[in-house]
Each structure stands twice: as structure tokens, then as C-alpha cells.
Design a protein around this motif. Structure first.
Motif, PDB file in Angstrom:
ATOM      1  N   GLY A 143       2.141  15.064  -4.321  1.00 26.95           N
ATOM      2  CA  GLY A 143       0.844  14.938  -4.952  1.00 26.95           C
ATOM      3  C   GLY A 143      -0.275  15.492  -4.085  1.00 26.95           C
ATOM      4  O   GLY A 143      -1.292  15.977  -4.590  1.00 26.95           O
ATOM      5  N   LEU A 144      -0.085  15.432  -2.765  1.00 26.89           N
ATOM      6  CA  LEU A 144      -1.100  15.956  -1.859  1.00 26.89           C
ATOM      7  C   LEU A 144      -1.188  17.473  -1.932  1.00 26.89           C
ATOM      8  O   LEU A 144      -2.233  18.058  -1.636  1.00 26.89           O
ATOM      9  CB  LEU A 144      -0.794  15.532  -0.418  1.00 26.89           C
ATOM     10  CG  LEU A 144      -1.084  14.066  -0.063  1.00 26.89           C
ATOM     11  CD1 LEU A 144      -0.630  13.767   1.360  1.00 26.89           C
ATOM     12  CD2 LEU A 144      -2.572  13.766  -0.221  1.00 26.89           C
ATOM     13  N   TRP A 145      -0.084  18.116  -2.318  1.00 27.92           N
ATOM     14  CA  TRP A 145      -0.094  19.576  -2.390  1.00 27.92           C
ATOM     15  C   TRP A 145      -1.070  20.066  -3.450  1.00 27.92           C
ATOM     16  O   TRP A 145      -1.776  21.052  -3.263  1.00 27.92           O
ATOM     17  CB  TRP A 145       1.309  20.093  -2.676  1.00 27.92           C
ATOM     18  CG  TRP A 145       1.361  21.584  -2.850  1.00 27.92           C
ATOM     19  CD1 TRP A 145       1.633  22.280  -3.971  1.00 27.92           C
ATOM     20  CD2 TRP A 145       1.099  22.564  -1.841  1.00 27.92           C
ATOM     21  NE1 TRP A 145       1.571  23.626  -3.746  1.00 27.92           N
ATOM     22  CE2 TRP A 145       1.238  23.834  -2.448  1.00 27.92           C
ATOM     23  CE3 TRP A 145       0.758  22.490  -0.502  1.00 27.92           C
ATOM     24  CZ2 TRP A 145       1.036  25.019  -1.749  1.00 27.92           C
ATOM     25  CZ3 TRP A 145       0.562  23.669   0.203  1.00 27.92           C
ATOM     26  CH2 TRP A 145       0.704  24.907  -0.423  1.00 27.92           C
ATOM     27  N   ARG A 146      -1.117  19.349  -4.561  1.00 21.54           N
ATOM     28  CA  ARG A 146      -2.059  19.732  -5.626  1.00 21.54           C
ATOM     29  C   ARG A 146      -3.484  19.619  -5.116  1.00 21.54           C
ATOM     30  O   ARG A 146      -4.317  20.495  -5.361  1.00 21.54           O
ATOM     31  CB  ARG A 146      -1.850  18.838  -6.849  1.00 21.54           C
ATOM     32  CG  ARG A 146      -2.808  19.120  -7.998  1.00 21.54           C
ATOM     33  CD  ARG A 146      -2.440  18.326  -9.240  1.00 21.54           C
ATOM     34  NE  ARG A 146      -2.495  16.893  -8.999  1.00 21.54           N
ATOM     35  CZ  ARG A 146      -3.614  16.156  -9.119  1.00 21.54           C
ATOM     36  NH1 ARG A 146      -4.744  16.740  -9.462  1.00 21.54           N
ATOM     37  NH2 ARG A 146      -3.595  14.861  -8.905  1.00 21.54           N
ATOM     38  N   TRP A 147      -3.788  18.545  -4.406  1.00 21.10           N
ATOM     39  CA  TRP A 147      -5.124  18.367  -3.857  1.00 21.10           C
ATOM     40  C   TRP A 147      -5.413  19.411  -2.784  1.00 21.10           C
ATOM     41  O   TRP A 147      -6.531  19.929  -2.696  1.00 21.10           O
ATOM     42  CB  TRP A 147      -5.260  16.959  -3.265  1.00 21.10           C
ATOM     43  CG  TRP A 147      -5.318  15.888  -4.309  1.00 21.10           C
ATOM     44  CD1 TRP A 147      -5.223  16.049  -5.664  1.00 21.10           C
ATOM     45  CD2 TRP A 147      -5.485  14.492  -4.082  1.00 21.10           C
ATOM     46  NE1 TRP A 147      -5.316  14.829  -6.288  1.00 21.10           N
ATOM     47  CE2 TRP A 147      -5.474  13.866  -5.353  1.00 21.10           C
ATOM     48  CE3 TRP A 147      -5.620  13.707  -2.951  1.00 21.10           C
ATOM     49  CZ2 TRP A 147      -5.608  12.484  -5.495  1.00 21.10           C
ATOM     50  CZ3 TRP A 147      -5.760  12.329  -3.092  1.00 21.10           C
ATOM     51  CH2 TRP A 147      -5.755  11.734  -4.346  1.00 21.10           C
TER      52      TRP A 147
ATOM     53  N   GLY B 182       2.519   9.703  -5.601  1.00 23.23           N
ATOM     54  CA  GLY B 182       2.976  10.988  -5.086  1.00 23.23           C
ATOM     55  C   GLY B 182       2.289  11.428  -3.809  1.00 23.23           C
ATOM     56  O   GLY B 182       2.441  12.571  -3.377  1.00 23.23           O
ATOM     57  N   LEU B 183       1.543  10.511  -3.185  1.00 21.56           N
ATOM     58  CA  LEU B 183       0.807  10.871  -1.973  1.00 21.56           C
ATOM     59  C   LEU B 183       1.637  10.661  -0.711  1.00 21.56           C
ATOM     60  O   LEU B 183       1.320  11.216   0.348  1.00 21.56           O
ATOM     61  CB  LEU B 183      -0.497  10.074  -1.886  1.00 21.56           C
ATOM     62  CG  LEU B 183      -1.430  10.233  -3.097  1.00 21.56           C
ATOM     63  CD1 LEU B 183      -2.702   9.433  -2.889  1.00 21.56           C
ATOM     64  CD2 LEU B 183      -1.748  11.704  -3.338  1.00 21.56           C
TER      65      LEU B 183
ATOM     66  N   LEU C 107       0.822  -1.209   0.000  1.00 15.23           N
ATOM     67  CA  LEU C 107       0.000   0.000   0.000  1.00 15.23           C
ATOM     68  C   LEU C 107       0.857   1.261   0.000  1.00 15.23           C
ATOM     69  O   LEU C 107       0.582   2.218  -0.734  1.00 15.23           O
ATOM     70  CB  LEU C 107      -0.916   0.002   1.232  1.00 15.23           C
ATOM     71  CG  LEU C 107      -2.068  -0.999   1.227  1.00 15.23           C
ATOM     72  CD1 LEU C 107      -2.690  -1.108   2.601  1.00 15.23           C
ATOM     73  CD2 LEU C 107      -3.117  -0.601   0.199  1.00 15.23           C
ATOM     74  N   VAL C 108       1.897   1.242   0.802  1.00 11.11           N
ATOM     75  CA  VAL C 108       2.783   2.402   0.891  1.00 11.11           C
ATOM     76  C   VAL C 108       3.474   2.661  -0.437  1.00 11.11           C
ATOM     77  O   VAL C 108       3.617   3.803  -0.886  1.00 11.11           O
ATOM     78  CB  VAL C 108       3.805   2.192   2.029  1.00 11.11           C
ATOM     79  CG1 VAL C 108       4.982   3.145   1.881  1.00 11.11           C
ATOM     80  CG2 VAL C 108       3.144   2.391   3.386  1.00 11.11           C
TER      81      VAL C 108
ATOM     82  N   GLY D 181      11.101   7.706   7.817  1.00  7.91           N
ATOM     83  CA  GLY D 181       9.794   7.117   7.561  1.00  7.91           C
ATOM     84  C   GLY D 181       9.113   7.780   6.381  1.00  7.91           C
ATOM     85  O   GLY D 181       9.784   8.270   5.457  1.00  7.91           O
ATOM     86  N   TYR D 182       7.795   7.831   6.420  1.00 11.42           N
ATOM     87  CA  TYR D 182       7.031   8.386   5.301  1.00 11.42           C
ATOM     88  C   TYR D 182       6.354   9.687   5.712  1.00 11.42           C
ATOM     89  O   TYR D 182       5.812   9.814   6.811  1.00 11.42           O
ATOM     90  CB  TYR D 182       5.975   7.386   4.830  1.00 11.42           C
ATOM     91  CG  TYR D 182       6.583   6.163   4.178  1.00 11.42           C
ATOM     92  CD1 TYR D 182       6.857   6.146   2.806  1.00 11.42           C
ATOM     93  CD2 TYR D 182       6.907   5.047   4.934  1.00 11.42           C
ATOM     94  CE1 TYR D 182       7.437   5.030   2.220  1.00 11.42           C
ATOM     95  CE2 TYR D 182       7.482   3.928   4.352  1.00 11.42           C
ATOM     96  CZ  TYR D 182       7.754   3.925   2.998  1.00 11.42           C
ATOM     97  OH  TYR D 182       8.330   2.833   2.413  1.00 11.42           O
TER      98      TYR D 182
END
Length: 255
Positions: free
Chosen positions: A71-75, A57-58, A49-50, A65-66
């Protein structure tokens, strides 16, 4: 074959969202071990999943770590533009919070929850704060009483079942909603958080549909029973100014 295929991929989506939800302001980086422990999933499943989230890009892999991926910035930018209050409404909220010395919130209903979509904090050191984006239950609170106006019996039952009171809470929810509609405002005192009082009024479209609540909340020692009517009148006046701009949903003037 993916074991989630039988559920149309819904379980995989939920698991991915559960992983993303581990990222918070207090925990901007989440180690793989923490993800495994928090989700209760097998390590191989978490890794798969990761990796998928990273490819989209999420998520972004670091030595620690993560963390949130680009990709979250666009959202986030898209959500910010869609949900941001217009400047004139922000000014009204800020003036309201300063004038009353309590935190002003705008909330909308999302299924059996209410979501804070805008806030101006109280200028006082001791204040009630709900972060923008936080989900709160609908089974208690002044804003809830405003937002459940006109709700179906089925929805009220689901809200009640989500509460500590069970299905017997349906009758009280209906009474609260009817009382709020009749008075034009709602009050809560320690229903969910002891020592907290809130006063809320509806924000409606031009056709009268309730789309949001506008509220003031703070310590019960400051929002006394004697001051509730004064708070409600101020809230209704500000709500009228906001609604005079005209909108189809709480955060965007139309036309």
C-alpha cells in the motif's frame, strides 16, 4: 471503547506513524520486539496497531518481522509524481553541483522544520549529504535563514524554543532573516554541524513569495569566506533560471 477516542484518534495515528517511521534503508525489516521496545507501548497495543497497518497494506509480515507493505508503494508513486523536480531543473542542479564541487539542495519549510526535497551530491569523496525527505531544524543553517523570511513572531518563538538556545534565540533568527532578505543570500558556518559551510538563496513565485531555498553545502575548508560571494552569485543565477520556468511551488513548473 478505544482509549484513544477522547483525543479524536490523533494519538492512535501518531503511534501508527511512529511504527512506520522505524522502517529505514538501514532497517527495512523490524521485528515485533523492536517495535515494542522503540515505542514503549504495551505489546497488545503494538499488535493491534500492527495488524491494522497490515490490513491497510502499509505493513507486510515476514518471518523476520514487518516491512513496508504494498500500500505504501501507491503513496510513494503519488508523492514521487507530485514532488519530483522537472528534468530541466534536475539538470541545472547537477551542473551546479559539478561546477562548484559541492552538494546542491532544494529545501522547503514545513512548520518549524525544513525538508530536503531534492539533492545533487558533490562529486568529491568528502561531501555533505542530506537525504531527500530528511527534516532538519529551522533554528540554524543558511537555508533556514532564507526560509524564515517574513515569519511571524509566534513562529520564530516556536523555532527558537526548538533550539538549544531557547527563546532568546528569537532576536538572532529575526536578524538572520532580515540580513538574508537584504543581501539576497544567506551563509552559515558550523552553526549546526562543525566544519560545515552552506550558502543559500531563495526560490520564489512570480509574486515574490519564498517557497524554497537553493543551497550549496560542503566542508568549510573548501567553501572559504573568500569564495562565499562567488558561490552566492552562481546560486542566484541558477535560481533565476529555475524561477524563469514559473512555478507556484518549488517542484512543479506551471502553465
Amino acid at each position: 471503547m478505544d482509549s484513544d477516542q477522547g483525543q479524536g484518534g490523533v494519538r492512535s495515528v501518531r503511534r501508527a506513524l511512529d511504527i512506520l517511521s522505524l522502517l529505514t534503508e538501514d532497517q527495512p525489516v523490524v521485528p515485533l520486539k523492536t517495535i515494542v521496545e522503540a515505542t514503549g507501548l504495551a505489546k497488545t497495543t503494538v499488535v493491534r496497531l500492527v495488524q491494522t497497518l497490515e490490513q491497510a497494506g502499509l505493513l507486510w509480515s515476514t518471518d523476520a518481522g514487518y516491512t513496508a507493505g504494498p500500500g505504501l508503494w501507491r503513496w510513494a508513486h503519488l508523492a514521487h509524481g507530485s514532488w519530483e523536480l522537472p528534468p530541466e531543473t534536475v539538470k541545472l542542479l547537477r551542473e551546479l553541483a559539478d561546477r562548484r564541487g559541492e552538494t546542491a539542495n532544494v529545501m522547503i519549510r514545513r512548520d518549524i522544520h525544513r525538508v530536503c526535497v531534492a539533492q545533487q551530491e558533490s562529486p568529491q569523496p568528502l561531501r555533505h549529504v542530506v537525504r531527500v525527505g530528511d527534516e532538519l531544524p529551522l533554528w540554524a543553517g543558511a537555508s533556514s535563514k532564507v526560509l524564515i523570511g517574513g515569519a511571524s513572531d509566534a513562529l520564530l518563538t516556536r523555532i527558537a524554543l526548538d533550539s538549544p538556545h531557547g527563546v532568546d534565540h528569537v532576536g538572532r533568527l529575526r536578524e538572520w532573516a532580515e540580513e538574508a532578505a537584504e543581501r539576497g543570500y544567506a551563509v552559515s558556518q558550523g552553526e549546526r554541524d562543525i566544519g560545515l559551510t552552506a550558502v543559500a538563496v531563495p526560490l520564489t513565485t512570480s509574486s515574490g513569495v519564498v517557497v524554497a531555498s537553493l543551497s550549496l553545502s560542503g566542508p568549510s575548508a573548501r567553501i572559504t569566506q573568500e569564495s562565499v560571494t562567488e558561490f552566492a552569485q552562481d546560486l542566484m543565477q541558477v535560481a533565476g533560471q529555475i524561477m524563469s520556468q514559473g512555478f507556484d511551488h518549488p517542484l512543479g513548473p506551471r502553465g
